[in-house]
Design a protein around this motif. Structure first.
Motif, PDB file in Angstrom:
ATOM      1  N   SER A 104       0.877  -1.173   0.000  1.00  0.00           N
ATOM      2  CA  SER A 104       0.000   0.000   0.000  1.00  0.00           C
ATOM      3  C   SER A 104       0.910   1.217   0.000  1.00  0.00           C
ATOM      4  O   SER A 104       2.071   1.135   0.415  1.00  0.00           O
ATOM      5  CB  SER A 104      -0.908   0.032   1.239  1.00  0.00           C
ATOM      6  N   PRO A 105       0.425   2.354  -0.481  1.00  0.00           N
ATOM      7  CA  PRO A 105       1.249   3.570  -0.437  1.00  0.00           C
ATOM      8  C   PRO A 105       1.716   3.891   0.984  1.00  0.00           C
ATOM      9  O   PRO A 105       2.855   4.334   1.183  1.00  0.00           O
ATOM     10  CB  PRO A 105       0.314   4.648  -0.988  1.00  0.00           C
ATOM     11  N   GLU A 106       0.848   3.631   1.961  1.00  0.00           N
ATOM     12  CA  GLU A 106       1.208   3.913   3.354  1.00  0.00           C
ATOM     13  C   GLU A 106       2.336   2.998   3.829  1.00  0.00           C
ATOM     14  O   GLU A 106       3.252   3.435   4.545  1.00  0.00           O
ATOM     15  CB  GLU A 106      -0.011   3.743   4.262  1.00  0.00           C
ATOM     16  N   ALA A 107       2.299   1.723   3.425  1.00  0.00           N
ATOM     17  CA  ALA A 107       3.348   0.780   3.803  1.00  0.00           C
ATOM     18  C   ALA A 107       4.687   1.200   3.201  1.00  0.00           C
ATOM     19  O   ALA A 107       5.738   1.146   3.871  1.00  0.00           O
ATOM     20  CB  ALA A 107       2.977  -0.634   3.355  1.00  0.00           C
ATOM     21  N   ARG A 143       5.616   4.230   2.339  1.00  0.00           N
ATOM     22  CA  ARG A 143       6.065   5.439   3.040  1.00  0.00           C
ATOM     23  C   ARG A 143       6.723   5.078   4.367  1.00  0.00           C
ATOM     24  O   ARG A 143       7.718   5.683   4.776  1.00  0.00           O
ATOM     25  CB  ARG A 143       4.896   6.402   3.275  1.00  0.00           C
ATOM     26  N   GLU A 144       6.149   4.098   5.051  1.00  0.00           N
ATOM     27  CA  GLU A 144       6.726   3.634   6.311  1.00  0.00           C
ATOM     28  C   GLU A 144       8.140   3.104   6.102  1.00  0.00           C
ATOM     29  O   GLU A 144       9.071   3.421   6.857  1.00  0.00           O
ATOM     30  CB  GLU A 144       5.835   2.522   6.898  1.00  0.00           C
ATOM     31  N   TRP A 171      10.595   5.959   5.169  1.00  0.00           N
ATOM     32  CA  TRP A 171      10.921   6.746   6.366  1.00  0.00           C
ATOM     33  C   TRP A 171      11.963   6.023   7.215  1.00  0.00           C
ATOM     34  O   TRP A 171      12.981   6.608   7.621  1.00  0.00           O
ATOM     35  CB  TRP A 171       9.661   6.994   7.186  1.00  0.00           C
ATOM     36  N   GLU A 191       6.011   4.042  -5.848  1.00  0.00           N
ATOM     37  CA  GLU A 191       5.620   4.669  -4.585  1.00  0.00           C
ATOM     38  C   GLU A 191       6.847   5.118  -3.781  1.00  0.00           C
ATOM     39  O   GLU A 191       6.792   6.117  -3.062  1.00  0.00           O
ATOM     40  CB  GLU A 191       4.777   3.701  -3.757  1.00  0.00           C
ATOM     41  N   ALA A 202       7.359   8.843  -2.444  1.00  0.00           N
ATOM     42  CA  ALA A 202       7.591   9.126  -1.026  1.00  0.00           C
ATOM     43  C   ALA A 202       8.866   9.934  -0.825  1.00  0.00           C
ATOM     44  O   ALA A 202       8.902  10.873  -0.010  1.00  0.00           O
ATOM     45  CB  ALA A 202       7.661   7.813  -0.241  1.00  0.00           C
ATOM     46  N   GLU A 220       8.211  13.442  -1.704  1.00  0.00           N
ATOM     47  CA  GLU A 220       7.384  14.067  -0.657  1.00  0.00           C
ATOM     48  C   GLU A 220       8.215  14.424   0.568  1.00  0.00           C
ATOM     49  O   GLU A 220       8.055  15.501   1.158  1.00  0.00           O
ATOM     50  CB  GLU A 220       6.252  13.113  -0.270  1.00  0.00           C
ATOM     51  N   ASN A 229       4.339  -4.982   9.624  1.00  0.00           N
ATOM     52  CA  ASN A 229       3.640  -3.773   9.152  1.00  0.00           C
ATOM     53  C   ASN A 229       4.080  -2.495   9.866  1.00  0.00           C
ATOM     54  O   ASN A 229       3.322  -1.533   9.963  1.00  0.00           O
ATOM     55  CB  ASN A 229       2.116  -3.945   9.256  1.00  0.00           C
ATOM     56  N   GLN A 230       5.306  -2.496  10.350  1.00  0.00           N
ATOM     57  CA  GLN A 230       5.847  -1.328  11.041  1.00  0.00           C
ATOM     58  C   GLN A 230       7.365  -1.443  11.061  1.00  0.00           C
ATOM     59  O   GLN A 230       7.903  -2.549  11.186  1.00  0.00           O
ATOM     60  CB  GLN A 230       5.306  -1.265  12.471  1.00  0.00           C
TER      61      GLN A 230
END
Length: 465
Positions: free
Chosen positions: A230-233, A235-236, A239, A268, A272, A275, A394-395
């Motif tokens: 996912s885009p959120e994954a 980005r994590e 980061w 992605e 990211a 961004e 997932n983190q």
């Protein structure tokens, strides 16, 4: 370190050890007072700490505070809150044949601990183990990294103003200083750094049978299966990888992506990075630099081991390496063997998770394994395959900031763990007070033994032994 300084340090160590022998183990109240002094030292000089870290690492102020000062404050508060329960002795009573057995166990500190810390998080990794050591009742000598001179200098100055040397002291110097320190008869050594240096520290400590706790990092794999994208994954992951320009021991080292989401993931990642750091990361105030020239040259060698799909630019004068994504990694490349520890992310496509694990490409005893997935079977599979002390699903990174999570390695990533209660346990040993209250004399345990004695032992062994 010259002969005079070495002699002074030996005298200090003897003074710390004598100080402990002449006094009882520090009480919970005394340990808390010491930790609160440490907290006050951090709070009162917060601006100076952040400025020193930024000067050494050229990191953004936000990262310098969040991942150094704030982490230490959270750890101190958690330890102070929990210390009374951790130090509470455990008691048991057993009825035996002819006597009552009373057992009382508690943790006892090793004594004087040497802490050798690295440059990538120069304040946090110097004081985090000291918090655990003090909580366990020890005295500490800290040797910070010479590659973070501003932080090391400030640490030495403020510790000397805050604590008597019998409690906590800081010794600055280079590799030779560290070698001289490990030759002294410390009661325990805590080392954070490379595998190569960790081996040397262990060998030196073994000469005196000194216990050692090693935190050595490793090639932390990050796997994204077809259900975890996912885009959120993404980005994590970006980061966590490019935080502190990748110079974080628990950063994702290599990203393994299922082929069905490979191109989407690369797209992605690019989005990211734009961004986070803009189109010109070199001009971003939020992007760090490589700490020193030696490490910069190592990273340049690794940069040449793949195709730069994203980034690839660098500036030796500025110790700048752009956030870089490498693809087309050749089998046997150093990128697959060596810990990268920088802003270089190899991204490798895979077809089947079991086959990926069977290839042996992933270092099983990394410091941490990351998995982005919703597939319970995949989570179990990776969890059973890895020997690392942590599987984070997932983190990324956050587990290392949680004092409730033991932080440590196994195999090539080190041994032993600290943070929170794990640190309290690591810097001490279990001490037992055993007492027997006899009410009946039993002579059958003494020789010469008879067949009758044997029958009694067989029948009443639980009460006799």
């Amino acid at each position: 370190m010259d002969d005079r300084e070495f002699s002074e340090l030996r005298e200090l160590l003897e003074k710390q050890q004598t100080y402990r022998l002449r006094r009882s183990v520090p009480s919970v109240k005394e340990r808390k007072q010491t930790l609160l002094q440490l907290k006050r030292m951090l709070v009162d000089h917060e601006k100076a700490w952040v400025e020193a870290i930024v000067s050494d690492m050229r990191r953004p102020t936000f990262e310098a505070f969040s991942f150094e000062v704030a982490l230490l404050l959270n750890e101190i508060e958690y330890v102070c809150k929990s210390l009374a329960s951790w130090t509470k002795p455990e008691r048991s009573r057993q009825f035996k044949f002819g006597y009552i057995e009373m057992i009382r166990t508690k943790r006892s500190p090793y004594g004087t601990v040497l802490i050798i810390s690295p440059w990538n998080y120069p304040l946090q990794l110097a004081l985090m183990p000291a918090i655990s050591a003090i909580a366990a009742g020890n005295r500490c000598v800290i040797k910070p990294s010479e590659y973070a001179p501003a932080t090391s200098k400030l640490l030495r100055e403020l510790v000397s103003l805050t604590f008597p040397p019998e409690i906590l002291t800081v010794v600055t110097g280079d590799r030779d200083t560290a070698k001289q320190l490990t030759a002294l008869p410390f009661d325990m050594i805590f080392f954070t750094g490379s595998q190569e240096t960790g081996k040397a520290v262990s060998q030196q400590a073994a000469k005196q049978l000194t216990p050692v706790l090693l935190e050595l990092g490793g090639k932390n794999p990050c796997i994204m299966d077809e259900t975890g994208f996912s885009p959120e994954a993404v980005r994590e992951i970006v980061w966590g990888k490019f935080l502190n320009a990748g110079q974080t021991c628990i950063a994702p080292d290599t990203l393994f992506v299922h082929e069905s989401v490979y191109e989407s993931t690369l797209s992605e990642i690019s989005a990211a990075l734009s961004e986070f750091y803009g189109e010109m990361p070199k001009e971003s105030k939020d992007y760090a630099r490589i700490c020193h020239a030696g490490h910069f040259q190592k990273l340049l060698r690794l940069l040449a081991q793949g195709k730069a799909r994203i980034g690839g630019a660098y500036d030796a004068d500025d110790l700048y390496i752009a956030p870089t994504v490498l693809t087309d990694i050749q089998s046997g490349s150093p990128l697959l063997e060596e810990e990268i520890f920088g802003p270089v992310l190899p991204v490798i496509a895979y077809r089947d998770l079991e086959s990926l694990l069977d290839q042996g490409t992933i270092q099983r005893d990394a410091l941490v394994a990351y998995l982005f997935s919703k597939n319970k079977q995949h989570i179990r599979l990776v969890g059973s395959y890895m020997r690392s002390t942590t599987l984070s699903v997932n983190q990324v990174i956050h587990h290392g900031a949680n004092p409730r999570v033991a932080f440590g390695g196994v195999g090539r990533s080190g041994h032993g763990a600290y943070h929170g209660k794990a640190g309290f346990l690591a810097f001490g040993y279990e001490k037992t007070d055993y007492r027997a209250y006899r009410f009946l004399h039993v002579s059958d345990k003494y020789s010469p033994y008879t067949d009758q004695d044997m029958r009694i032992v067989r029948r009443f062994r639980k009460w006799l032994l």
